[in-house]
Design a protein around this motif. Structure first.
Motif, PDB file in Angstrom:
ATOM      1  N   LYS A 196      52.494  40.942  45.142  1.00 48.06           N
ATOM      2  CA  LYS A 196      52.389  41.548  43.903  1.00 48.06           C
ATOM      3  C   LYS A 196      53.523  41.323  43.286  1.00 48.06           C
ATOM      4  O   LYS A 196      53.269  41.010  42.067  1.00 48.06           O
ATOM      5  CB  LYS A 196      51.990  42.998  44.155  1.00 48.06           C
ATOM      6  CG  LYS A 196      50.922  43.380  45.054  1.00 48.06           C
ATOM      7  CD  LYS A 196      50.501  44.850  45.054  1.00 48.06           C
ATOM      8  CE  LYS A 196      51.696  45.550  46.170  1.00 48.06           C
ATOM      9  NZ  LYS A 196      51.741  45.163  47.564  1.00 48.06           N
TER      10      LYS A 196
ATOM     11  N   CYS B 239      47.131  45.864  46.266  1.00 45.79           N
ATOM     12  CA  CYS B 239      47.188  45.217  47.613  1.00 45.79           C
ATOM     13  C   CYS B 239      48.047  45.834  48.637  1.00 45.79           C
ATOM     14  O   CYS B 239      49.048  46.467  48.231  1.00 45.79           O
ATOM     15  CB  CYS B 239      47.415  43.609  47.336  1.00 45.79           C
ATOM     16  SG  CYS B 239      46.574  42.937  45.781  1.00 45.79           S
TER      17      CYS B 239
ATOM     18  N   TYR C  73      46.937  44.788  40.303  1.00 42.64           N
ATOM     19  CA  TYR C  73      46.804  44.187  41.611  1.00 42.64           C
ATOM     20  C   TYR C  73      47.187  45.445  42.459  1.00 42.64           C
ATOM     21  O   TYR C  73      48.128  45.903  42.934  1.00 42.64           O
ATOM     22  CB  TYR C  73      47.779  43.152  41.895  1.00 42.64           C
ATOM     23  CG  TYR C  73      47.775  42.011  41.209  1.00 42.64           C
ATOM     24  CD1 TYR C  73      46.617  41.054  41.598  1.00 42.64           C
ATOM     25  CD2 TYR C  73      48.334  41.637  39.928  1.00 42.64           C
ATOM     26  CE1 TYR C  73      46.488  39.854  40.831  1.00 42.64           C
ATOM     27  CE2 TYR C  73      48.154  40.486  39.380  1.00 42.64           C
ATOM     28  CZ  TYR C  73      47.027  39.472  39.754  1.00 42.64           C
ATOM     29  OH  TYR C  73      46.931  38.268  38.917  1.00 42.64           O
TER      30      TYR C  73
END
Length: 162
Positions: free
Chosen positions: A72, A66, A64
């Motif tokens: 996360k 992000c 992930y």
């Protein structure tokens, strides 16, 4: 000749709890018994956004990447918790020696403060009826069913080499 069968009308998907209006949510929650309410409290599929709800697939790793505040840490913690709660399904074996998870962070402090004990960390979000035991000296978490997660940090990359 048989009449053509008619497909059942498609039902709209049930709205998630966070999508319900206050009154609808109150009614829904009031109808739950204690066991259902407890299970719901720890069901991330109900509380997380759809993109935050991990499910196993053919991939071996999930990344992930992000922005800040996306979730996360919580997504990772919930993913680890799901694997720990469903080891036969995830690992495909009853051999508990193969029920192993790696938890990797930038520093040992990051792993401990954020990934394990932070507001969205594994120890914080775990169901009290299925919380892992953290052995700090060995850097492991052990769940009641025998799943073991080992913590690693980038400070000691040799730990990860086989």
């Amino acid at each position: 000749m048989a009449a053509p069968s008619q497909a059942a009308p498609a039902r709209p998907p049930r709205r998630r709890l966070w999508e319900l209006a206050d009154r609808e949510l109150e009614q829904f929650l009031a109808a739950l018994d204690d066991e259902e309410a407890h299970a719901l409290l720890y069901d991330w599929r109900e509380w997380g956004r759809s993109e935050q709800v991990w499910s196993p697939g053919p991939e071996k790793y999930t990344l992930y990447s992000c922005g800040r505040g996306w979730g996360k840490t919580r997504t990772g913690a919930e993913s680890v918790r799901w694997v720990a709660e469903h080891p036969r399904e995830y690992f495909g074996t009853d051999d508990k020696a193969k029920w192993r998870i790696g938890i990797i962070g930038r520093t040992a402090g990051d792993v401990r403060r954020t990934m394990l004990y932070g507001p969205s960390g594994i120890m914080t979000i775990s169901d009290p009826l299925f919380v892992p035991v953290h052995n700090k000296s060995e850097g492991t978490l052990t769940w009641p069913n025998g799943v073991v997660a080992t913590t690693y940090s980038a400070e000691e990359p040799e730990q990860l080499r086989c």
